[in-house]
Design an enzyme around this catalytic site. Structure first.
Site, PDB file in Angstrom:
ATOM      1  N   TYR A 191      22.339  16.764  10.192  1.00 39.81           N
ATOM      2  CA  TYR A 191      23.314  15.674   9.630  1.00 39.81           C
ATOM      3  C   TYR A 191      22.475  14.898   8.259  1.00 39.81           C
ATOM      4  O   TYR A 191      21.161  15.006   8.306  1.00 39.81           O
ATOM      5  CB  TYR A 191      23.478  14.519  10.856  1.00 39.81           C
ATOM      6  CG  TYR A 191      24.005  14.819  11.857  1.00 39.81           C
ATOM      7  CD1 TYR A 191      25.073  15.893  11.676  1.00 39.81           C
ATOM      8  CD2 TYR A 191      24.228  14.217  12.953  1.00 39.81           C
ATOM      9  CE1 TYR A 191      25.789  16.245  12.830  1.00 39.81           C
ATOM     10  CE2 TYR A 191      24.945  14.466  14.025  1.00 39.81           C
ATOM     11  CZ  TYR A 191      25.861  15.356  14.087  1.00 39.81           C
ATOM     12  OH  TYR A 191      26.593  15.933  14.983  1.00 39.81           O
ATOM     13  N   GLY A 200      39.238   9.689  13.956  1.00 39.38           N
ATOM     14  CA  GLY A 200      40.048   8.394  13.330  1.00 39.38           C
ATOM     15  C   GLY A 200      41.593   8.704  13.336  1.00 39.38           C
ATOM     16  O   GLY A 200      42.129   7.660  13.380  1.00 39.38           O
ATOM     17  N   SER A 241      33.530  12.693  19.047  1.00 37.88           N
ATOM     18  CA  SER A 241      35.186  12.553  18.337  1.00 37.88           C
ATOM     19  C   SER A 241      36.235  11.914  19.531  1.00 37.88           C
ATOM     20  O   SER A 241      37.140  12.410  19.809  1.00 37.88           O
ATOM     21  CB  SER A 241      35.665  13.805  17.881  1.00 37.88           C
ATOM     22  OG  SER A 241      34.892  14.078  16.582  1.00 37.88           O
ATOM     23  N   LEU A 275      43.332   8.853  16.048  1.00 37.33           N
ATOM     24  CA  LEU A 275      43.770   8.120  17.311  1.00 37.33           C
ATOM     25  C   LEU A 275      43.823   6.367  16.683  1.00 37.33           C
ATOM     26  O   LEU A 275      44.350   5.396  17.429  1.00 37.33           O
ATOM     27  CB  LEU A 275      43.169   7.962  18.374  1.00 37.33           C
ATOM     28  CG  LEU A 275      43.493   9.489  19.231  1.00 37.33           C
ATOM     29  CD1 LEU A 275      42.142   9.877  20.283  1.00 37.33           C
ATOM     30  CD2 LEU A 275      44.809   9.386  19.771  1.00 37.33           C
ATOM     31  N   THR A 276      43.171   6.148  15.633  1.00 35.16           N
ATOM     32  CA  THR A 276      43.236   4.755  15.120  1.00 35.16           C
ATOM     33  C   THR A 276      44.744   4.375  14.574  1.00 35.16           C
ATOM     34  O   THR A 276      45.153   3.189  14.435  1.00 35.16           O
ATOM     35  CB  THR A 276      42.192   4.397  14.186  1.00 35.16           C
ATOM     36  OG1 THR A 276      42.567   5.016  13.076  1.00 35.16           O
ATOM     37  CG2 THR A 276      40.929   4.890  14.685  1.00 35.16           C
ATOM     38  N   GLY A 277      45.510   5.422  14.323  1.00 36.89           N
ATOM     39  CA  GLY A 277      46.779   5.335  13.502  1.00 36.89           C
ATOM     40  C   GLY A 277      46.487   5.142  12.255  1.00 36.89           C
ATOM     41  O   GLY A 277      47.643   5.101  11.354  1.00 36.89           O
ATOM     42  N   LYS A 278      45.307   5.078  11.592  1.00 38.11           N
ATOM     43  CA  LYS A 278      45.225   4.899  10.110  1.00 38.11           C
ATOM     44  C   LYS A 278      45.726   5.767   9.049  1.00 38.11           C
ATOM     45  O   LYS A 278      45.912   5.896   7.979  1.00 38.11           O
ATOM     46  CB  LYS A 278      43.783   4.466   9.791  1.00 38.11           C
ATOM     47  CG  LYS A 278      42.980   5.660   9.879  1.00 38.11           C
ATOM     48  CD  LYS A 278      41.344   5.188   9.665  1.00 38.11           C
ATOM     49  CE  LYS A 278      40.357   6.382  10.049  1.00 38.11           C
ATOM     50  NZ  LYS A 278      38.850   5.918   9.776  1.00 38.11           N
TER      51      LYS A 278
END
Length: 347
Positions: free
Chosen positions: A53, A241, A236, A243-246
């Site tokens: 990372y 991201g 995850s 499932l945030t709907g963004k």
């Protein structure tokens, strides 16, 4: 914050784990340190990192920066005893680290020393193999996974060598516990069997992807981990991201992961959008923030020891932490199960 058993160690870990894979690329050192402070102040006691990372992007120029940033926090804060640090040794194929050399006695020894130096610590609480030498079906490789090229003699020799070097590191006080990542039920069971037969360090945790959209863990691995007391560190849980709907309706918010990785690691498929729509509908029906619903659902799964989530910014972390006050009703869980049956394996 609720605490869960950490394998058979007798240690309790927080049901949420702060992921640090954006520390050094999308997240600056100052913001990363503020995130660690906020996480600990809210009851989180485990950080997840890896020698490869940060990501987004992965590069030789930044490799190791996430560990380095954590190490600077350790030195500045003096709070090393307040947190468990989990890190991982990379393996075959990840060319930014040792040109993609497979995991071996030599690479583990080298990687541990580098991680200890960057983390500015004398010990690593959980040392994990980032993925198996023999290959993995994780990261969308399940669609074409073929284990017939594996050689059992090579696999068992590698496991034997690895457990021996982990034991040496435990004896030296450099590693406290051993874990896996991106592993299968068969692989985990063999690691456990060999450790038991030889009196070597057992697997205490397995870090695999797990979310409303990715439920490969629900059958064989769930059974194994329940019966063998191996905790899942779910990565995850927000499906990068999704499932945030963004990202619905083709949106690509500035600074989001999709600006750097358009396919979200193969998750952005034509079938995923209606699945996300369905889960967003459940959240609306029950008056829930979709972020909180996705994380709270992971908390209901009996084999999940901790859910690893990341935040690019401090305000995102503050919002995510609101999940500790959210409980899902039986009716909501029933609707979530219905959507899962309607949209299994959307990527």
């Amino acid at each position: 914050m609720k605490q869960n058993p950490f394998g058979t160690t007798g240690i309790q870990i927080s049901e949420l784990c702060l992921g640090t894979m954006t520390f050094g690329t999308q997240t600056s050192m100052d913001d990363a340190h503020a995130q660690i402070d906020m996480a600990l102040d809210h009851g989180i006691n485990i950080l997840d990192t890896a020698e490869m990372y940060p990501v987004n992007p992965i590069s030789k120029a930044t490799q190791g920066d996430s560990e380095r940033i954590i190490g600077e926090w350790v030195a500045r804060s003096g709070r090393r005893a307040d947190v468990l640090i989990a890190t991982k040794v990379s393996g075959e194929g990840q060319r930014v680290v040792r040109n993609g050399a497979p995991i071996s006695r030599a690479t583990i020894a080298e990687a541990v020393e580098a991680s200890l130096r960057l983390l500015q610590t004398e010990y690593i609480d959980l040392y994990q193999l980032h993925w198996p030498n023999r290959g993995s079906y994780m990261f969308r490789q399940n669609w074409t996974y073929d284990p017939t090229s594996q050689r059992l003699d090579e696999t068992l020799a590698h496991m034997d060598e690895t457990l021996e070097v982990i034991q040496e590191l435990v004896d030296a006080g450099k590693v406290r516990h051993f874990g896996l990542s991106n592993e299968s039920a068969w692989g985990t069971s063999r690691w456990l069997r060999m450790a038991e037969e030889r009196g070597l360090p057992r697997v205490q945790a397995i870090q695999n992807e797990y979310s409303l959209l990715c439920r490969l863990f629900d059958t064989d691995l769930a059974e194994l981990c329940h019966n063998e007391q191996v905790g899942l560190l779910a990565f995850s849980p927000l499906a990068t991201g999704l499932l945030t709907g963004k990202y619905q309706g083709g949106a690509v918010p500035e600074g989001s992961r999709r600006t750097l990785n358009s396919s979200l690691g193969g998750r952005a498929t034509p079938r995923v959008w209606p699945a996300v729509d369905a889960y967003l509908g459940v959240a609306r029906e029950f008056g829930l923030d979709p972020v909180h619903m996705a994380l709270a659902w992971c908390r209901t799964r009996p084999f999940v020891a901790s859910s690893i989530f990341g935040a690019t910014r401090l305000d995102q972390l503050a919002h995510l932490l609101g999940v500790v006050d959210v409980d899902l009703s039986d009716e909501c869980l029933t609707e979530i199960d219905r959507v899962h049956r309607d949209h299994p394996m959307p990527y």
